[in-house]
Design an enzyme around this catalytic site. Structure first.
Site, mmCIF file in Angstrom:
data_model
loop_
_atom_site.group_PDB
_atom_site.id
_atom_site.type_symbol
_atom_site.label_atom_id
_atom_site.label_comp_id
_atom_site.label_asym_id
_atom_site.label_seq_id
_atom_site.Cartn_x
_atom_site.Cartn_y
_atom_site.Cartn_z
ATOM 1 N N CYS A 384 0.832 -1.205 0.000
ATOM 2 C CA CYS A 384 0.000 0.000 0.000
ATOM 3 C C CYS A 384 0.871 1.262 0.000
ATOM 4 O O CYS A 384 1.480 1.543 -1.021
ATOM 5 C CB CYS A 384 -0.999 -0.046 1.152
ATOM 6 N N HIS A 510 -3.662 -5.096 0.216
ATOM 7 C CA HIS A 510 -3.073 -5.619 1.452
ATOM 8 C C HIS A 510 -3.111 -7.147 1.460
ATOM 9 O O HIS A 510 -4.061 -7.740 1.980
ATOM 10 C CB HIS A 510 -3.850 -5.104 2.664
ATOM 11 N N GLU A 512 -1.576 -9.147 3.266
ATOM 12 C CA GLU A 512 -1.503 -9.695 4.631
ATOM 13 C C GLU A 512 -2.878 -10.009 5.208
ATOM 14 O O GLU A 512 -2.997 -10.799 6.146
ATOM 15 C CB GLU A 512 -0.739 -8.728 5.554
HETATM 16 N N1 GLN Z 1 -2.007 6.698 2.694
HETATM 17 C C1 GLN Z 1 -2.119 5.931 1.487
HETATM 18 C C2 GLN Z 1 -3.479 6.110 0.822
HETATM 19 O O1 GLN Z 1 -4.431 6.486 1.481
HETATM 20 C C3 GLN Z 1 -1.822 4.460 1.745
HETATM 21 C C4 GLN Z 1 -2.763 3.808 2.693
HETATM 22 C C5 GLN Z 1 -2.250 2.498 3.245
HETATM 23 O O2 GLN Z 1 -1.046 2.241 3.268
HETATM 24 N N2 GLN Z 1 -3.137 1.668 3.761
HETATM 25 O O3 GLN Z 1 -3.625 5.865 -0.338
#
Ligand code: GLN
Length: 540
Positions: A384, A510, A512
């Site tokens: 992410c 994600h 995970e």
């Molecule tokens: N801050 C970033 C976004 O909102 C990544 C979010 C995250 O790592 N879950 O796109």
């Protein structure tokens, strides 16, 4: 009304005793006997969901398939039971009140005074039965967050009391998790805190059926007898829960203590089969007897509280066992890393993961980390925000786009390589408005991602606002960073890879969140393998 049986897990004496792990372990054992089980958690705080909570407050925010932002215990439920949970599996006081107050405004209670009892308690019970009445489960386990006696838990405890009479005593069970501390100076285990906490439950009208007692030492028979006597339970319903070497030992420890048998007999469930936990034992065997080891850095800004990275850490346990490889994680604070000290902090690592996150703090350290991994060909996994950092770093240092950034960190950047989607631009509400939940992704044949998954059509869970800016895609691909995963419906870039690197992969989603004890995530499996290959190549 009771097509399912209901088990409520309450806690006493102190929080953090591991109600989530006990619930998951019991759920696992019952599932291994052939019962259809789900677990839900009630959280007595006023936020509608933990999505707007800082990870320092509450640990990681776990995201379900249907896009609910939930408590991290749901991660344990999914990992232990290999099931998918949903919004219905995590309900907060905030959501309960929100529902009741919305109904009040709609005139659903016209003429009536809306009160904690019965309106709030009825809404709590509706959320309990919601899962049971689907007909999909034989057993619904409900974990009540916090401790009995907490002011904010009162309506939940009252609802639990009422459920017993709604569904009948054969369909209801209360398991109370307490602490039996060891007083070193006296050389004794002490039962008084448990007695007091059971008294509090009794005051609320609930007689626990089973006591699960966390303890650093075995509970001798006289202590069990004493607990049974003062807490009105059978001696064989006093279950010892010793501190375990790993949370994944707990189902076996609970089996040894016959927790599942007690539950089956008290709920008058027909015996199906002895629990089939062979695969679980095999997993533990691999986990405890690795034939190799790797050192992997997890670079993030919440490392003071490892719970902020719970699912990532657990995914490494699963993938480590899958590779018969012990994964030593080094949690590195992203605010500490820079181009000068990166070699000193990360030089010994066999793999580097840059974690998810929000906001600018620690971002430069993450960019320095990516650069170190890219230039030194250390296996790299960005998740992410970690993927977004890989894109920003590549834009600045390979494409030469000075000041390239995400508009999250600098809305005025000359090169917004990570940017908001149009539909995110005019949002006024922060809660529940990110891209969350499961989205499809098509992987490029022959890419590292497709090789890892062994297929090209996948679905993964998201939680972010910002996206790769496709205006720059051609330039990236021409320079060697390819988009190996694309959302087929929107064209959004979901995975990036560097071709000329042994294993450099960034995922906008994600992974995970979908790793399971008995089904490790393919990207983590491959990343650990790549780290081991890198280590061997350095040694030879
Ligand atoms: N801050 C970033 C976004 O909102 C990544 C979010 C995250 O790592 N879950 O796109």
């Amino acid at each position: 009304m009771a097509s399912a049986k209901y088990i409520f897990v309450t806690g006493g004496v102190t929080s953090s005793l591991g109600k989530g792990i006990i619930s998951s372990s019991l759920g696992k054992l019952l599932q291994a006997r052939g019962f259809r089980v789900t677990i839900q958690k009630f959280d007595p705080y006023i936020n509608i969901d933990p999505g707007t909570l800082n990870p320092y407050e509450h640990g990681e925010c776990y995201v379900t398939e249907d896009g609910a932002e939930t408590d991290l215990d749901l991660g344990h439920y999914e990992r232990f039971l290999n099931i998918n949970t949903s919004q219905a599996n995590n309900v907060t006081t905030g959501r309960i009140y929100h529902n009741v107050i919305t109904a009040e405004r709609q005139g659903k209670f016209l003429g009536k005074t809306v009160q904690v009892v019965p309106h709030i308690t009825d809404e709590i019970k509706r959320n309990v039965f919601l899962l049971g009445e689907t007909g999909e489960y034989d057993i619904v386990i409900t974990e009540i967050g916090g401790c009995v006696g907490d002011i904010e838990a009162l309506p939940f405890i009252e609802a639990v009391r009422q459920v017993k009479w709604d569904v009948g005593p054969n369909n209801f069970l209360n398991i109370h998790l307490t602490l039996v501390p060891y007083l070193k100076s006296a050389g004794e285990l002490k039962t008084k805190p448990t007695q007091h906490s059971v008294k509090q439950l009794l005051e609320a009208g609930i007689q626990p059926d089973i006591l699960v007692c966390r303890s650093e030492h075995h509970l001798p028979n006289d202590i069990r007898k004493k607990l049974a006597l003062f807490c009105n339970v059978n001696i064989n319903s006093v279950i010892e829960a010793l501190d375990a070497e790993t949370i994944y030992d707990v189902p076996l420890l609970m089996r040894k203590e016959k927790l599942d048998e007690r539950v089956i007999s008290k709920l008058k469930l027909s015996h199906k089969q002895e629990p089939d936990i062979e695969q679980w034992k095999e997993f533990l065997g691999r986990h405890k007897n690795p034939t190799s080891e790797v050192h992997i850095a997890l670079v993030g800004k919440y490392v003071e509280l490892p719970d902020a990275y719970k699912s990532i850490i657990e995914s490494f346990t699963h993938a480590g066992a899958g590779n018969e490889c012990k994964v030593y994680l080094k949690l590195v604070h992203s605010e500490e890393v820079n181009d000068e000290n990166a070699n000193q902090l990360l030089g010994e690592m066999d793999g580097i993961l840059v974690a998810p996150g929000f906001g600018e703090r620690g971002i430069n350290g993450k960019l320095a980390t990516v650069r170190f991994a890219r230039e030194n060909k250390v296996p790299f996994f960005g998740i992410c925000l970690g993927m977004q950092c890989a894109v920003i770093e590549f834009a600045r240092n390979v494409l030469g786009l000075e000041g390239a950034y995400s508009t999250e960190m600098n809305p005025e950047t000359p090169h917004p390589v990570i940017d908001l989607m149009e539909d995110q631009k005019n949002l006024e509400m922060m809660g529940g408005t990110m891209r969350v939940g499961s989205y499809p992704c098509d992987l490029k044949k022959g890419s590292k991602a497709a090789t890892a998954y062994g297929k090209t059509k996948i679905k993964e869970r998201h939680r972010h606002r910002y996206e790769f800016n496709n205006k720059y895609l051609q330039a990236f691909e021409d320079a060697g960073m390819i988009a190996s995963g694309i959302n087929p419906e929107t064209g959004l870039v979901e995975v990036v890879e560097i071709k000329d690197h042994p294993w450099f992969l960034g995922a906008q989603f994600h992974p995970e969140l979908k790793s399971r004890v008995l089904d490790p995530h393919p990207l983590f499996l491959r990343f650990v393998k790549a780290a081991r290959d890198f280590k061997y190549s350095r040694e030879s």
